[in-house]
Scaffold this motif. Structure first.
Motif, mmCIF file in Angstrom:
data_model
loop_
_atom_site.group_PDB
_atom_site.id
_atom_site.type_symbol
_atom_site.label_atom_id
_atom_site.label_comp_id
_atom_site.label_asym_id
_atom_site.label_seq_id
_atom_site.Cartn_x
_atom_site.Cartn_y
_atom_site.Cartn_z
ATOM 1 N N LEU A 43 -3.425 13.428 32.176
ATOM 2 C CA LEU A 43 -4.283 14.413 32.825
ATOM 3 C C LEU A 43 -4.486 14.125 34.307
ATOM 4 N N ALA A 44 -4.509 12.855 34.676
ATOM 5 C CA ALA A 44 -4.803 12.479 36.063
ATOM 6 C C ALA A 44 -3.604 12.743 36.965
ATOM 7 N N PRO A 45 -3.828 13.358 38.120
ATOM 8 C CA PRO A 45 -2.700 13.639 39.027
ATOM 9 C C PRO A 45 -2.162 12.405 39.749
ATOM 10 N N TYR A 46 -2.966 11.336 39.850
ATOM 11 C CA TYR A 46 -2.551 10.128 40.557
ATOM 12 C C TYR A 46 -2.858 8.901 39.708
ATOM 13 N N GLY A 47 -2.469 7.744 40.212
ATOM 14 C CA GLY A 47 -2.766 6.502 39.534
ATOM 15 C C GLY A 47 -4.235 6.128 39.676
ATOM 16 N N GLU A 48 -4.710 5.287 38.768
ATOM 17 C CA GLU A 48 -6.133 4.934 38.744
ATOM 18 C C GLU A 48 -6.600 4.311 40.058
ATOM 19 N N ALA A 49 -5.834 3.387 40.605
ATOM 20 C CA ALA A 49 -6.233 2.682 41.832
ATOM 21 C C ALA A 49 -5.364 3.073 43.026
ATOM 22 N N GLU A 50 -4.625 4.167 42.913
ATOM 23 C CA GLU A 50 -3.695 4.569 43.968
ATOM 24 C C GLU A 50 -4.432 5.180 45.154
ATOM 25 N N ILE A 51 -4.162 4.696 46.329
ATOM 26 C CA ILE A 51 -4.740 5.257 47.553
ATOM 27 C C ILE A 51 -3.825 6.376 48.034
ATOM 28 N N VAL A 52 -4.349 7.598 48.018
ATOM 29 C CA VAL A 52 -3.505 8.765 48.265
ATOM 30 C C VAL A 52 -3.916 9.549 49.507
ATOM 31 N N GLY A 53 -4.967 9.138 50.188
ATOM 32 C CA GLY A 53 -5.415 9.850 51.380
ATOM 33 C C GLY A 53 -6.331 8.975 52.208
ATOM 34 N N THR A 54 -6.979 9.602 53.189
ATOM 35 C CA THR A 54 -7.966 8.880 53.992
ATOM 36 C C THR A 54 -9.311 8.894 53.275
ATOM 37 N N GLN A 55 -10.240 8.099 53.763
ATOM 38 C CA GLN A 55 -11.522 7.989 53.069
ATOM 39 C C GLN A 55 -12.356 9.265 53.217
ATOM 40 N N PHE A 56 -13.031 9.610 52.142
ATOM 41 C CA PHE A 56 -13.978 10.723 52.086
ATOM 42 C C PHE A 56 -13.374 12.048 52.547
ATOM 43 N N GLU A 57 -12.170 12.344 52.052
ATOM 44 C CA GLU A 57 -11.591 13.660 52.341
ATOM 45 C C GLU A 57 -12.331 14.724 51.536
ATOM 46 N N PRO A 58 -12.511 15.924 52.095
ATOM 47 C CA PRO A 58 -13.247 16.976 51.376
ATOM 48 C C PRO A 58 -12.440 17.545 50.211
ATOM 49 N N TRP A 59 -13.109 18.332 49.400
ATOM 50 C CA TRP A 59 -12.449 18.985 48.271
ATOM 51 C C TRP A 59 -11.363 19.926 48.788
ATOM 52 N N SER A 60 -10.215 19.908 48.122
ATOM 53 C CA SER A 60 -9.107 20.764 48.556
ATOM 54 C C SER A 60 -8.170 20.972 47.376
ATOM 55 N N SER A 61 -7.126 21.748 47.593
ATOM 56 C CA SER A 61 -6.143 21.972 46.526
ATOM 57 C C SER A 61 -5.353 20.698 46.230
ATOM 58 N N THR A 62 -5.272 19.793 47.207
ATOM 59 C CA THR A 62 -4.583 18.512 46.999
ATOM 60 C C THR A 62 -5.480 17.519 46.277
ATOM 61 N N PHE A 63 -6.728 17.441 46.721
ATOM 62 C CA PHE A 63 -7.722 16.550 46.108
ATOM 63 C C PHE A 63 -8.888 17.411 45.622
ATOM 64 N N TRP A 64 -8.875 17.734 44.344
ATOM 65 C CA TRP A 64 -9.820 18.705 43.792
ATOM 66 C C TRP A 64 -11.274 18.309 44.034
ATOM 67 N N LEU A 65 -11.568 17.012 43.945
ATOM 68 C CA LEU A 65 -12.939 16.531 44.148
ATOM 69 C C LEU A 65 -13.029 15.595 45.353
ATOM 70 N N GLY A 66 -12.064 15.670 46.236
ATOM 71 C CA GLY A 66 -12.060 14.830 47.418
ATOM 72 C C GLY A 66 -11.602 13.410 47.113
ATOM 73 N N THR A 67 -11.836 12.516 48.057
ATOM 74 C CA THR A 67 -11.460 11.110 47.894
ATOM 75 C C THR A 67 -12.695 10.235 48.116
ATOM 76 N N ASP A 68 -12.570 8.966 47.698
ATOM 77 C CA ASP A 68 -13.711 8.044 47.826
ATOM 78 C C ASP A 68 -13.623 7.244 49.118
ATOM 79 N N ASN A 69 -14.365 6.147 49.190
ATOM 80 C CA ASN A 69 -14.435 5.358 50.424
ATOM 81 C C ASN A 69 -13.134 4.645 50.768
ATOM 82 N N LEU A 70 -12.190 4.554 49.799
ATOM 83 C CA LEU A 70 -10.899 3.923 50.076
ATOM 84 C C LEU A 70 -9.746 4.922 50.121
ATOM 85 N N GLY A 71 -10.048 6.203 49.880
ATOM 86 C CA GLY A 71 -8.999 7.208 49.878
ATOM 87 C C GLY A 71 -8.374 7.438 48.518
#
Length: 283
Positions: A43-71
């Protein structure tokens, strides 16, 4: 599909259809949680600990719920959090019940010095606030998952012991237990065949409630930084990692908190229905 499996499915369907609406809601929510925990990698689009963006990215079609403090993707972490948080809480609760119910049955069956020793040991453990005691022990023995499970299970087994002992003492003085003793049955047989079946509904309901308490305790410890450690996804630590977003009006930190609250409410709804059904009362 065998006849046994068919019968289990039909029985489950009848139970579900006869349950009140709040209990049905709880069952559906828990079923969704279980499915998310089992099929997290699919179900998950990425790996559990995978850093896929910059920190605290907003909600978007790429990151449905945004990203955390590590991306790391929050949606992915939320799904994996169901597997880790619920799985560890369930294992901890099962261990706590194994310890507490066995000790409680032994105290009620053997009574005398066995009851006194076990009861006084439990009183000592319960005299210290559970959260403070857990923080102290985790700081001594480390915050690995095995240490977390064993420490919380031992501390929580004291509550299970008190309940099991209380209901077992009432059952131990019943006529059917006295009849078993007169037949020459041993204490192990009496515990397993006479007392346990009669207190099982109470213990089953208590299992659901204790699971909620353990689940909330583990989430609280993770929020404080001494529970489930990174990079393992956990709802409590997810609230801590994204807490700074609250100051900017972002509701992302509330999502893992909502997942925690929804699970606790759903379990309690099912426990209430189970207790009502086991009591034999009718609306």
């Amino acid at each position: 599909m065998t006849f046994i499996q068919l019968g289990v499915i039909k029985t489950g369907a009848r139970k579900f259809s006869s349950a009140p609406l709040p209990a049905k809601f709880g069952m559906v929510v828990i079923a969704l949680y279980v499915l998310a925990a089992i099929f997290a990698p699919q179900l998950a689009p990425y790996g559990e600990a995978e850093i896929v963006g910059t920190q605290f990215e907003p909600w978007s079609s790429t990151f449905w719920l945004g990203t955390d403090n590590l991306g790391r993707d929050m949606f992915t972490r939320l799904i994996y959090g169901a597997r880790n948080t619920i799985g560890i809480a369930l294992l901890t609760t099962a261990l706590a019940f194994s310890i507490g119910s066995t000790a409680g049955l032994a105290a009620a069956t053997f009574s005398g010095w066995t009851d006194q020793l076990l009861s006084r040991a439990v009183d000592v453990l319960m005299s210290i606030p559970q959260l403070i005691f857990a923080l102290l022990l985790l700081s001594i023995f480390g915050t690995s998952i095995p240490s977390l499970i064993i420490i919380i299970a031992v501390l929580d087994s004291t509550r299970v012991f008190r309940l099991t002992r209380a209901v077992s003492i009432n059952a131990a003085v019943s006529d059917y237990v006295e009849a078993a003793r007169l037949r020459g049955e041993g204490p192990i047989w009496i515990m397993g065949r006479e007392i346990m079946p009669n207190i099982l509904p109470t213990l089953t309901a208590e299992f659901g409630l204790r699971f909620c308490f353990v689940f909330l305790l583990i989430s609280g410890l993770s929020f404080l930084g001494v529970g489930i450690q990174p990079p393992t996804a956990d709802w409590g630590s997810m609230v801590r990692d994204t807490a700074t977003l609250i100051a900017y009006g972002d509701i992302t930190p509330l999502l893992p908190a909502l997942a925690i609250a929804l699970l606790a409410v759903s379990v309690n709804l099912i426990v209430d229905w189970f207790l009502h059904s086991a009591s034999g009362l009718r609306d």
